[in-house]
Design a protein around this motif. Structure first.
Motif, PDB file in Angstrom:
ATOM      1  N   ASN A  49      -4.030   7.997  -0.294  1.00 43.38           N
ATOM      2  CA  ASN A  49      -4.257   9.011  -1.316  1.00 43.38           C
ATOM      3  C   ASN A  49      -5.518   8.768  -2.131  1.00 43.38           C
ATOM      4  OD1 ASN A  49      -1.990  10.464  -0.663  1.00 43.38           O
ATOM      5  ND2 ASN A  49      -0.684   9.316  -2.046  1.00 43.38           N
ATOM      6  N   ALA A  50      -6.009   7.560  -2.182  1.00 42.54           N
ATOM      7  CA  ALA A  50      -7.162   7.251  -3.033  1.00 42.54           C
ATOM      8  C   ALA A  50      -8.443   7.859  -2.500  1.00 42.54           C
ATOM      9  CB  ALA A  50      -7.323   5.749  -3.167  1.00 42.54           C
ATOM     10  N   THR A  51      -8.576   7.940  -1.195  1.00 44.41           N
ATOM     11  CA  THR A  51      -9.816   8.457  -0.629  1.00 44.41           C
ATOM     12  C   THR A  51      -9.767   9.948  -0.370  1.00 44.41           C
ATOM     13  OG1 THR A  51      -9.040   7.861   1.578  1.00 44.41           O
ATOM     14  CG2 THR A  51     -10.446   6.270   0.437  1.00 44.41           C
ATOM     15  N   SER A  52      -8.586  10.545  -0.401  1.00 44.38           N
ATOM     16  CA  SER A  52      -8.508  11.985  -0.149  1.00 44.38           C
ATOM     17  C   SER A  52      -8.916  12.763  -1.388  1.00 44.38           C
ATOM     18  CB  SER A  52      -7.097  12.375   0.279  1.00 44.38           C
ATOM     19  OG  SER A  52      -6.206  12.164  -0.781  1.00 44.38           O
ATOM     20  N   ILE A  53      -9.682  13.789  -1.153  1.00 44.76           N
ATOM     21  CA  ILE A  53     -10.134  14.649  -2.238  1.00 44.76           C
ATOM     22  C   ILE A  53      -9.290  15.911  -2.215  1.00 44.76           C
ATOM     23  CG2 ILE A  53     -12.080  16.001  -3.102  1.00 44.76           C
ATOM     24  CD1 ILE A  53     -13.909  13.950  -1.753  1.00 44.76           C
ATOM     25  N   VAL A  54      -8.868  16.345  -3.375  1.00 40.69           N
ATOM     26  CA  VAL A  54      -8.056  17.555  -3.450  1.00 40.69           C
ATOM     27  C   VAL A  54      -8.932  18.736  -3.058  1.00 40.69           C
ATOM     28  CG1 VAL A  54      -6.707  19.044  -4.943  1.00 40.69           C
ATOM     29  CG2 VAL A  54      -6.648  16.575  -5.263  1.00 40.69           C
ATOM     30  N   LYS A  55      -8.530  19.415  -2.006  1.00 47.85           N
ATOM     31  CA  LYS A  55      -9.302  20.559  -1.533  1.00 47.85           C
ATOM     32  C   LYS A  55      -8.830  21.809  -2.260  1.00 47.85           C
ATOM     33  CE  LYS A  55     -10.055  18.552   2.975  1.00 47.85           C
ATOM     34  NZ  LYS A  55      -9.805  18.622   4.387  1.00 47.85           N
ATOM     35  N   ALA A  81      -8.668  -0.717  -7.261  1.00 49.24           N
ATOM     36  CA  ALA A  81      -7.234  -1.006  -7.183  1.00 49.24           C
ATOM     37  C   ALA A  81      -6.487   0.158  -6.535  1.00 49.24           C
ATOM     38  CB  ALA A  81      -6.679  -1.284  -8.579  1.00 49.24           C
ATOM     39  N   TYR A  82      -6.880   1.399  -6.853  1.00 47.10           N
ATOM     40  CA  TYR A  82      -6.263   2.562  -6.201  1.00 47.10           C
ATOM     41  C   TYR A  82      -6.467   2.497  -4.692  1.00 47.10           C
ATOM     42  CZ  TYR A  82      -5.538   5.109 -10.601  1.00 47.10           C
ATOM     43  OH  TYR A  82      -5.125   5.524 -11.826  1.00 47.10           O
ATOM     44  N   ARG A  83      -7.679   2.131  -4.260  1.00 40.26           N
ATOM     45  CA  ARG A  83      -7.945   2.041  -2.828  1.00 40.26           C
ATOM     46  C   ARG A  83      -7.124   0.948  -2.170  1.00 40.26           C
ATOM     47  NH1 ARG A  83     -14.339   2.761  -1.665  1.00 40.26           N
ATOM     48  NH2 ARG A  83     -14.393   4.981  -2.092  1.00 40.26           N
ATOM     49  N   ILE A  84      -6.947  -0.161  -2.853  1.00 36.70           N
ATOM     50  CA  ILE A  84      -6.207  -1.281  -2.266  1.00 36.70           C
ATOM     51  C   ILE A  84      -4.718  -0.968  -2.196  1.00 36.70           C
ATOM     52  CG2 ILE A  84      -5.475  -3.668  -2.669  1.00 36.70           C
ATOM     53  CD1 ILE A  84      -8.306  -4.140  -3.842  1.00 36.70           C
ATOM     54  N   PHE A  85      -4.151  -0.442  -3.268  1.00 35.96           N
ATOM     55  CA  PHE A  85      -2.700  -0.253  -3.327  1.00 35.96           C
ATOM     56  C   PHE A  85      -2.225   1.041  -2.677  1.00 35.96           C
ATOM     57  CE2 PHE A  85      -3.242  -3.082  -7.114  1.00 35.96           C
ATOM     58  CZ  PHE A  85      -2.677  -4.189  -6.512  1.00 35.96           C
ATOM     59  N   ASP A  86      -3.067   2.055  -2.599  1.00 37.28           N
ATOM     60  CA  ASP A  86      -2.671   3.325  -1.991  1.00 37.28           C
ATOM     61  C   ASP A  86      -3.855   3.909  -1.223  1.00 37.28           C
ATOM     62  OD1 ASP A  86      -1.180   5.478  -1.277  1.00 37.28           O
ATOM     63  OD2 ASP A  86      -1.166   6.413  -3.251  1.00 37.28           O
ATOM     64  N   ASP A 146     -13.385   1.191 -15.058  1.00 31.18           N
ATOM     65  CA  ASP A 146     -13.106   2.372 -14.247  1.00 31.18           C
ATOM     66  C   ASP A 146     -13.338   2.060 -12.777  1.00 31.18           C
ATOM     67  OD1 ASP A 146     -12.371   5.154 -14.080  1.00 31.18           O
ATOM     68  OD2 ASP A 146     -14.467   5.537 -13.530  1.00 31.18           O
ATOM     69  N   ARG A 147     -14.413   1.332 -12.468  1.00 26.69           N
ATOM     70  CA  ARG A 147     -14.672   0.955 -11.075  1.00 26.69           C
ATOM     71  C   ARG A 147     -13.584   0.019 -10.551  1.00 26.69           C
ATOM     72  NH1 ARG A 147     -17.356   4.642  -8.678  1.00 26.69           N
ATOM     73  NH2 ARG A 147     -18.856   5.450 -10.146  1.00 26.69           N
ATOM     74  N   ILE A 148     -13.129  -0.892 -11.368  1.00 20.89           N
ATOM     75  CA  ILE A 148     -12.056  -1.800 -10.957  1.00 20.89           C
ATOM     76  C   ILE A 148     -10.770  -1.012 -10.718  1.00 20.89           C
ATOM     77  CG2 ILE A 148     -10.579  -3.691 -11.743  1.00 20.89           C
ATOM     78  CD1 ILE A 148     -13.095  -4.837 -13.141  1.00 20.89           C
ATOM     79  N   LYS A 149     -10.495  -0.031 -11.567  1.00 21.14           N
ATOM     80  CA  LYS A 149      -9.303   0.809 -11.396  1.00 21.14           C
ATOM     81  C   LYS A 149      -9.375   1.568 -10.081  1.00 21.14           C
ATOM     82  CE  LYS A 149      -9.244   4.781 -13.092  1.00 21.14           C
ATOM     83  NZ  LYS A 149      -9.357   5.957 -13.921  1.00 21.14           N
ATOM     84  N   LEU A 150     -10.538   2.145  -9.760  1.00 21.07           N
ATOM     85  CA  LEU A 150     -10.677   2.889  -8.509  1.00 21.07           C
ATOM     86  C   LEU A 150     -10.529   1.971  -7.303  1.00 21.07           C
ATOM     87  CD1 LEU A 150     -13.584   5.301  -9.449  1.00 21.07           C
ATOM     88  CD2 LEU A 150     -11.145   5.823  -9.290  1.00 21.07           C
TER      89      LEU A 150
END
Length: 70
Positions: free
Chosen positions: A38-44, A30-35, A24-28
């Motif tokens: 959107n990866a760091t934005s939190i849905v308000k 990868a989300y930060r690296i590739f996008d 799960d940490r590796i997936k997160l």
């Protein structure tokens, strides 16, 4: 076949849990690296409420129009 026992069952569950958390940490990461945008934005709550309204309006309006015509 001989049963393995509760000790081995606990070991397998623990192994699976550790790998799940690691993956799960590796997936997160990868989300930060590739996008990164959107990866760091939190849905308000505002964005969530707006998207819910748009979804609901797409469902309600065609249903209301069908009731008027039918």
């Amino acid at each position: 076949m001989t049963p393995l026992g509760w000790g081995w069952a606990a070991f397998v569950w623990g192994y699976a849990l550790v790998w799940f958390l690691l993956n799960d940490r590796i997936k997160l990461l990868a989300y930060r690296i590739f996008d990164p945008t959107n990866a760091t934005s939190i849905v308000k709550k505002d964005n969530l409420a707006k998207s819910d309204c748009r979804c609901a309006s797409r469902l309600i309006i065609p249903f209301a129009e069908a009731e008027r015509s039918g």
